[in-house]
Write a protein that holds these residues in place. Structure first.
Motif, PDB file in Angstrom:
ATOM      1  N   ASP A   1       0.836  -1.190   0.000  1.00  0.00           N
ATOM      2  CA  ASP A   1       0.000   0.000   0.000  1.00  0.00           C
ATOM      3  C   ASP A   1       0.872   1.241   0.000  1.00  0.00           C
ATOM      4  O   ASP A   1       1.832   1.327   0.753  1.00  0.00           O
ATOM      5  CB  ASP A   1      -0.908  -0.015   1.236  1.00  0.00           C
ATOM      6  CG  ASP A   1      -2.072   0.959   1.091  1.00  0.00           C
ATOM      7  OD1 ASP A   1      -3.158   0.645   1.589  1.00  0.00           O
ATOM      8  OD2 ASP A   1      -1.880   2.025   0.491  1.00  0.00           O
ATOM      9  N   SER A  27      -6.564   3.422   0.312  1.00  0.00           N
ATOM     10  CA  SER A  27      -7.731   2.777  -0.276  1.00  0.00           C
ATOM     11  C   SER A  27      -8.507   2.000   0.780  1.00  0.00           C
ATOM     12  O   SER A  27      -7.934   1.246   1.579  1.00  0.00           O
ATOM     13  CB  SER A  27      -7.269   1.817  -1.386  1.00  0.00           C
ATOM     14  OG  SER A  27      -8.362   1.121  -1.932  1.00  0.00           O
ATOM     15  N   GLY A  28      -9.811   2.219   0.788  1.00  0.00           N
ATOM     16  CA  GLY A  28     -10.659   1.511   1.739  1.00  0.00           C
ATOM     17  C   GLY A  28     -10.904   2.247   3.037  1.00  0.00           C
ATOM     18  O   GLY A  28     -11.744   1.826   3.837  1.00  0.00           O
ATOM     19  N   HIS A  29     -10.181   3.325   3.252  1.00  0.00           N
ATOM     20  CA  HIS A  29     -10.390   4.102   4.479  1.00  0.00           C
ATOM     21  C   HIS A  29     -11.639   4.965   4.347  1.00  0.00           C
ATOM     22  O   HIS A  29     -11.892   5.557   3.299  1.00  0.00           O
ATOM     23  CB  HIS A  29      -9.164   4.958   4.772  1.00  0.00           C
ATOM     24  CG  HIS A  29      -8.068   4.186   5.439  1.00  0.00           C
ATOM     25  ND1 HIS A  29      -6.979   4.800   6.035  1.00  0.00           N
ATOM     26  CD2 HIS A  29      -7.903   2.867   5.648  1.00  0.00           C
ATOM     27  CE1 HIS A  29      -6.198   3.873   6.565  1.00  0.00           C
ATOM     28  NE2 HIS A  29      -6.734   2.692   6.320  1.00  0.00           N
ATOM     29  N   ASP A  30     -12.398   5.041   5.453  1.00  0.00           N
ATOM     30  CA  ASP A  30     -13.674   5.741   5.428  1.00  0.00           C
ATOM     31  C   ASP A  30     -13.588   7.196   5.880  1.00  0.00           C
ATOM     32  O   ASP A  30     -14.480   7.976   5.629  1.00  0.00           O
ATOM     33  CB  ASP A  30     -14.669   5.037   6.362  1.00  0.00           C
ATOM     34  CG  ASP A  30     -14.751   3.552   6.095  1.00  0.00           C
ATOM     35  OD1 ASP A  30     -15.492   3.171   5.192  1.00  0.00           O
ATOM     36  OD2 ASP A  30     -14.061   2.789   6.809  1.00  0.00           O
ATOM     37  N   ASN A  51     -16.983   8.962   4.752  1.00  0.00           N
ATOM     38  CA  ASN A  51     -17.626   8.537   3.501  1.00  0.00           C
ATOM     39  C   ASN A  51     -17.901   9.728   2.574  1.00  0.00           C
ATOM     40  O   ASN A  51     -18.998   9.865   2.036  1.00  0.00           O
ATOM     41  CB  ASN A  51     -18.923   7.777   3.799  1.00  0.00           C
ATOM     42  CG  ASN A  51     -18.657   6.434   4.453  1.00  0.00           C
ATOM     43  OD1 ASN A  51     -17.684   5.754   4.132  1.00  0.00           O
ATOM     44  ND2 ASN A  51     -19.520   6.064   5.387  1.00  0.00           N
ATOM     45  N   ALA A  72     -14.115   8.866  -2.946  1.00  0.00           N
ATOM     46  CA  ALA A  72     -13.425   8.205  -1.835  1.00  0.00           C
ATOM     47  C   ALA A  72     -11.908   8.239  -1.953  1.00  0.00           C
ATOM     48  O   ALA A  72     -11.213   7.908  -0.994  1.00  0.00           O
ATOM     49  CB  ALA A  72     -13.891   6.756  -1.735  1.00  0.00           C
ATOM     50  N   SER A  73     -11.387   8.622  -3.099  1.00  0.00           N
ATOM     51  CA  SER A  73      -9.945   8.550  -3.282  1.00  0.00           C
ATOM     52  C   SER A  73      -9.296   9.918  -3.498  1.00  0.00           C
ATOM     53  O   SER A  73      -8.121   9.999  -3.880  1.00  0.00           O
ATOM     54  CB  SER A  73      -9.606   7.643  -4.469  1.00  0.00           C
ATOM     55  OG  SER A  73     -10.202   8.124  -5.647  1.00  0.00           O
ATOM     56  N   SER A  94      -5.867   9.551   7.050  1.00  0.00           N
ATOM     57  CA  SER A  94      -7.073   8.753   6.847  1.00  0.00           C
ATOM     58  C   SER A  94      -7.084   7.595   7.831  1.00  0.00           C
ATOM     59  O   SER A  94      -6.045   7.233   8.398  1.00  0.00           O
ATOM     60  CB  SER A  94      -7.155   8.236   5.403  1.00  0.00           C
ATOM     61  OG  SER A  94      -6.156   7.261   5.126  1.00  0.00           O
ATOM     62  N   SER A  96      -9.515   3.818   8.868  1.00  0.00           N
ATOM     63  CA  SER A  96     -10.592   2.893   8.547  1.00  0.00           C
ATOM     64  C   SER A  96     -11.645   2.907   9.647  1.00  0.00           C
ATOM     65  O   SER A  96     -11.332   3.110  10.822  1.00  0.00           O
ATOM     66  CB  SER A  96     -10.020   1.489   8.391  1.00  0.00           C
ATOM     67  OG  SER A  96     -11.046   0.525   8.416  1.00  0.00           O
ATOM     68  N   THR A  98     -13.047   0.386  10.765  1.00  0.00           N
ATOM     69  CA  THR A  98     -12.842  -0.808  11.585  1.00  0.00           C
ATOM     70  C   THR A  98     -11.447  -0.872  12.199  1.00  0.00           C
ATOM     71  O   THR A  98     -11.132  -1.843  12.890  1.00  0.00           O
ATOM     72  CB  THR A  98     -13.058  -2.078  10.748  1.00  0.00           C
ATOM     73  OG1 THR A  98     -12.143  -2.066   9.638  1.00  0.00           O
ATOM     74  CG2 THR A  98     -14.479  -2.125  10.221  1.00  0.00           C
TER      75      THR A  98
END
Lengths: 114, 115
Positions: A1, A27-30, A51, A72-73, A94, A96, A98
């Protein structure tokens, strides 16, 4: 990454000019955060998104500052018009949804307004 | 008004000795605390954290202590190494009704570990 990517790394501009700082989160982070670092105040949170939606912009110093997250990016922080007191290092971070509280920071943009 | 305070702008320690970095906070709603390390020309990186239900958390050479009654936390580095020379930021967050809130950072302490 690749981590959080910020551009430009350095920016020198004259007072009154528009400045646009860019950020690509992991990528994938909210969540995406914009911070400003100064000697006097340390790391100050300017605004954060969840988001792609701005959640808290209470740290934005004044109307000259604006931030967007069209997808998102990608996010931008814009200063118009810039002033010498805006000179600082601006960080994007950034995290996530979770991944707990840990935020991952980009390398920062060092801004100098003459 | 700084809700998270790091009153020592700098600290110098000999290699092999203990480094103790301190942080005070004013908001009693803070329930999660983190330490970040920052090298020049880089972004801060996460180091260690602690929840308010604990008073100590250890990770290798790094230990964070939390004293809730005093609203004080400290980071201990033992033994200190020259590579630990960096700016250390303390950060805190509060969870209201389970929702995650933002991190509030201190102004940082510059640690210099002398060989």
């Amino acid at each position: 990454d690749a981590g959080v990517i910020q551009s430009p790394r350095h920016e020198v501009t004259e007072m009154g000019q528009e400045v646009t700082l860019r950020c690509k989160p992991i990528s994938g982070h909210d969540y995406l955060f914009w911070y400003r670092q100064t000697m006097m105040r340390g790391l100050e949170l300017l605004i954060y998104f969840n988001n792609n939606v701005p959640i808290d912009d209470s740290g934005m110093p004044e109307d000259r500052f604006s931030a967007k997250m069209p997808n998102a990016s990608f996010s931008t922080l814009k200063i118009q018009p810039s002033e010498p007191r805006d000179s600082a290092v601006y960080f994007c971070a950034s995290r996530s949804r979770t991944g707990g509280e840990t935020q991952y920071f980009g390398p920062g943009t060092r801004l100098l307004v003459l | 008004d700084q809700q998270v305070k790091q009153n020592s702008p700098s600290l110098s320690v000999q290699e092999g000795r203990i480094s103790i970095l301190n942080c005070d906070y004013t908001n009693s709603m803070f329930d999660y605390f983190l330490w970040y390390k920052k090298y020049p020309a880089e972004g801060p990186t996460f180091l260690i954290s602690i929840s308010s239900i604990k008073d100590k958390n250890e990770d290798g050479r790094f230990t964070v202590f939390l004293n809730k009654s005093a609203k004080h936390l400290s980071l201990h580095i033992v033994p200190s190494q020259p590579g630990d020379s960096a700016v250390y930021f303390c950060a805190a967050s509060a969870h209201y009704g389970g929702a995650t809130n933002k991190l509030i950072f201190g102004t940082g302490t510059l640690l210099a570990v002398q060989p």
